[in-house]
Design a protein around this motif. Structure first.
Motif, PDB file in Angstrom:
ATOM      1  N   PRO A 175       4.146   7.078  -7.116  1.00  0.00           N
ATOM      2  CA  PRO A 175       3.146   6.304  -7.851  1.00  0.00           C
ATOM      3  C   PRO A 175       1.865   7.088  -8.069  1.00  0.00           C
ATOM      4  CG  PRO A 175       3.294   5.570  -5.575  1.00  0.00           C
ATOM      5  CD  PRO A 175       4.407   6.535  -5.783  1.00  0.00           C
ATOM      6  N   GLU A 176       1.129   6.710  -9.134  1.00  0.00           N
ATOM      7  CA  GLU A 176      -0.133   7.369  -9.445  1.00  0.00           C
ATOM      8  C   GLU A 176      -1.190   7.019  -8.409  1.00  0.00           C
ATOM      9  OE1 GLU A 176       1.985   6.075 -13.223  1.00  0.00           O
ATOM     10  OE2 GLU A 176       1.388   5.166 -11.337  1.00  0.00           O
ATOM     11  N   ALA A 177      -2.270   7.821  -8.374  1.00  0.00           N
ATOM     12  CA  ALA A 177      -3.351   7.592  -7.410  1.00  0.00           C
ATOM     13  C   ALA A 177      -3.962   6.209  -7.594  1.00  0.00           C
ATOM     14  CB  ALA A 177      -4.418   8.677  -7.569  1.00  0.00           C
ATOM     15  N   ALA A 178      -4.126   5.775  -8.848  1.00  0.00           N
ATOM     16  CA  ALA A 178      -4.717   4.460  -9.112  1.00  0.00           C
ATOM     17  C   ALA A 178      -3.832   3.345  -8.553  1.00  0.00           C
ATOM     18  CB  ALA A 178      -4.925   4.257 -10.615  1.00  0.00           C
ATOM     19  N   THR A 179      -2.520   3.519  -8.692  1.00  0.00           N
ATOM     20  CA  THR A 179      -1.591   2.518  -8.158  1.00  0.00           C
ATOM     21  C   THR A 179      -1.700   2.427  -6.646  1.00  0.00           C
ATOM     22  OG1 THR A 179      -0.049   2.895  -9.976  1.00  0.00           O
ATOM     23  CG2 THR A 179       0.840   1.848  -7.989  1.00  0.00           C
ATOM     24  N   LEU A 180      -1.772   3.594  -5.989  1.00  0.00           N
ATOM     25  CA  LEU A 180      -1.917   3.618  -4.543  1.00  0.00           C
ATOM     26  C   LEU A 180      -3.218   2.963  -4.106  1.00  0.00           C
ATOM     27  CD1 LEU A 180      -0.602   7.207  -3.732  1.00  0.00           C
ATOM     28  CD2 LEU A 180       0.543   5.038  -3.288  1.00  0.00           C
ATOM     29  N   ALA A 181      -4.302   3.204  -4.869  1.00  0.00           N
ATOM     30  CA  ALA A 181      -5.601   2.621  -4.527  1.00  0.00           C
ATOM     31  C   ALA A 181      -5.556   1.099  -4.622  1.00  0.00           C
ATOM     32  CB  ALA A 181      -6.684   3.177  -5.442  1.00  0.00           C
ATOM     33  N   VAL A 182      -4.921   0.585  -5.675  1.00  0.00           N
ATOM     34  CA  VAL A 182      -4.809  -0.868  -5.841  1.00  0.00           C
ATOM     35  C   VAL A 182      -3.967  -1.475  -4.721  1.00  0.00           C
ATOM     36  CG1 VAL A 182      -3.842  -2.693  -7.305  1.00  0.00           C
ATOM     37  CG2 VAL A 182      -5.162  -0.842  -8.330  1.00  0.00           C
ATOM     38  N   ARG A 183      -2.885  -0.802  -4.384  1.00  0.00           N
ATOM     39  CA  ARG A 183      -2.037  -1.308  -3.298  1.00  0.00           C
ATOM     40  C   ARG A 183      -2.790  -1.334  -1.972  1.00  0.00           C
ATOM     41  NH1 ARG A 183       3.572   2.013  -4.576  1.00  0.00           N
ATOM     42  NH2 ARG A 183       4.161   0.855  -6.466  1.00  0.00           N
ATOM     43  N   ALA A 184      -3.560  -0.281  -1.723  1.00  0.00           N
ATOM     44  CA  ALA A 184      -4.331  -0.231  -0.484  1.00  0.00           C
ATOM     45  C   ALA A 184      -5.345  -1.366  -0.424  1.00  0.00           C
ATOM     46  CB  ALA A 184      -5.040   1.121  -0.360  1.00  0.00           C
ATOM     47  N   GLU A 185      -5.980  -1.652  -1.571  1.00  0.00           N
ATOM     48  CA  GLU A 185      -6.955  -2.751  -1.621  1.00  0.00           C
ATOM     49  C   GLU A 185      -6.260  -4.091  -1.381  1.00  0.00           C
ATOM     50  OE1 GLU A 185     -10.517  -4.698  -1.853  1.00  0.00           O
ATOM     51  OE2 GLU A 185     -10.126  -2.547  -1.711  1.00  0.00           O
ATOM     52  N   ASN A 186      -5.098  -4.268  -1.990  1.00  0.00           N
ATOM     53  CA  ASN A 186      -4.339  -5.504  -1.778  1.00  0.00           C
ATOM     54  C   ASN A 186      -3.942  -5.677  -0.321  1.00  0.00           C
ATOM     55  OD1 ASN A 186      -4.479  -6.164  -4.479  1.00  0.00           O
ATOM     56  ND2 ASN A 186      -2.470  -5.308  -4.985  1.00  0.00           N
ATOM     57  N   GLU A 187      -3.590  -4.557   0.321  1.00  0.00           N
ATOM     58  CA  GLU A 187      -3.203  -4.616   1.732  1.00  0.00           C
ATOM     59  C   GLU A 187      -4.392  -4.988   2.611  1.00  0.00           C
ATOM     60  OE1 GLU A 187      -1.431  -0.867   2.525  1.00  0.00           O
ATOM     61  OE2 GLU A 187       0.350  -1.271   1.297  1.00  0.00           O
ATOM     62  N   ARG A 188      -5.595  -4.467   2.272  1.00  0.00           N
ATOM     63  CA  ARG A 188      -6.788  -4.819   3.048  1.00  0.00           C
ATOM     64  C   ARG A 188      -7.091  -6.306   2.918  1.00  0.00           C
ATOM     65  NH1 ARG A 188      -8.566   0.369   1.346  1.00  0.00           N
ATOM     66  NH2 ARG A 188      -9.554  -0.496  -0.499  1.00  0.00           N
ATOM     67  N   ILE A 189      -6.948  -6.837   1.698  1.00  0.00           N
ATOM     68  CA  ILE A 189      -7.183  -8.267   1.475  1.00  0.00           C
ATOM     69  C   ILE A 189      -6.165  -9.099   2.252  1.00  0.00           C
ATOM     70  CG2 ILE A 189      -7.122 -10.106  -0.260  1.00  0.00           C
ATOM     71  CD1 ILE A 189      -8.203  -8.029  -2.272  1.00  0.00           C
ATOM     72  N   ALA A 190      -4.897  -8.674   2.195  1.00  0.00           N
ATOM     73  CA  ALA A 190      -3.849  -9.401   2.912  1.00  0.00           C
ATOM     74  C   ALA A 190      -4.096  -9.386   4.416  1.00  0.00           C
ATOM     75  CB  ALA A 190      -2.481  -8.804   2.596  1.00  0.00           C
ATOM     76  N   GLN A 191      -4.585  -8.250   4.930  1.00  0.00           N
ATOM     77  CA  GLN A 191      -4.881  -8.168   6.356  1.00  0.00           C
ATOM     78  C   GLN A 191      -5.999  -9.126   6.738  1.00  0.00           C
ATOM     79  OE1 GLN A 191      -3.412  -6.857   8.809  1.00  0.00           O
ATOM     80  NE2 GLN A 191      -4.959  -7.227  10.382  1.00  0.00           N
ATOM     81  N   LEU A 192      -7.046  -9.208   5.893  1.00  0.00           N
ATOM     82  CA  LEU A 192      -8.135 -10.146   6.160  1.00  0.00           C
ATOM     83  C   LEU A 192      -7.619 -11.583   6.169  1.00  0.00           C
ATOM     84  CD1 LEU A 192     -11.003  -8.602   3.994  1.00  0.00           C
ATOM     85  CD2 LEU A 192     -10.919  -8.728   6.484  1.00  0.00           C
ATOM     86  N   GLU A 193      -6.749 -11.905   5.221  1.00  0.00           N
ATOM     87  CA  GLU A 193      -6.173 -13.246   5.174  1.00  0.00           C
ATOM     88  C   GLU A 193      -5.366 -13.528   6.437  1.00  0.00           C
ATOM     89  OE1 GLU A 193      -3.981 -13.100   1.549  1.00  0.00           O
ATOM     90  OE2 GLU A 193      -5.695 -13.671   0.300  1.00  0.00           O
TER      91      GLU A 193
END
Length: 218
Positions: A175-193
């Motif tokens: 995956p592209e760097a932007a895709t990885l960045a979005v996934r990482a952000e989604n994972e941080r949000i999911a962890q907070l939830e």
């Protein structure tokens, strides 16, 4: 060798012990939710509590897990004995945890995805830990898989569960760097939830304890 359910249960116990120590050891409900998370998991599963209990019973027989029954435990809680069984470092534990929860991955993926568990300064540092696990005398814990067609980097897989099958062509491009960045952000949000849900569960338990305490004096 651990079956897929046991692999997921053990990985979830290790992850929560490192990432959310205030809620560890885990209740059966919390552990089931941890196994079935949609973030930081590959594949995503939908285990019921009976499957988790069977896996826990097997892990306890193999000395991988334990039942916590201390005086402060109002409900049964479960923990792992990963470090006692394997005598691994904190960094090695974190690497194996990510491989247990997400399957084979490249060095870069592992380093990015385990940021909550252990911080590697460089890819070289992460790769050194993986190579140490792969070259462990007597019992290698990690294997370097053959390079997939269309991918520049090789992936690593854990050897505690079912042995990874040799993979040929047909791999998806990285995956592209932007895709990885979005996934990482989604994972941080999911962890907070997930942490908010754990706080709510703890609050509900405290409210139940307080209600029971009041009832004694009514």
């Amino acid at each position: 060798m651990l079956n897929p359910v046991e692999v997921r249960v053990l990985g979830a116990l290790i992850e929560k012990e490192i990432a959310t120590p205030d809620y560890y050891p885990l209740t059966l409900n919390a552990l089931t939710l941890a196994c079935n998370q949609t973030s930081n998991r590959d594949p995503v599963v939908d285990f019921d509590e009976a499957q988790v209990v069977r896996a826990l019973d097997s892990l306890r027989e193999q000395k991988w897990a334990f039942l916590y029954g201390g005086a402060q435990a109002r409900v049964p809680r479960y923990g792992h004995k990963f470090n006692e069984v394997l005598d691994v470092t904190r960094a090695e534990t974190a690497v194996l945890c990510v491989l247990l929860l997400r399957g084979p991955q490249t060095v870069g993926e592992i380093r990015t995805r385990m940021a909550r568990l252990h911080e590697f300064e460089t890819l070289t540092e992460a790769e050194a830990v993986l190579e140490a696990l792969a070259g462990r005398p007597g019992r290698p814990l990690v294997a370097k898989l053959p390079r997939q067609s269309g991918m520049k980097e090789q992936r690593y897989a854990q050897l505690l569960g079912e042995a990874p099958a040799a993979e040929g062509g047909g791999g998806m491009p990285a995956p592209e760097a932007a895709t990885l960045a979005v996934r990482a952000e989604n994972e941080r949000i999911a962890q907070l939830e997930s942490e908010v849900a754990a706080l709510r569960q703890q609050m509900a338990e405290l409210q139940g304890q307080f209600a029971a305490f009041r009832k004694q004096f009514e």
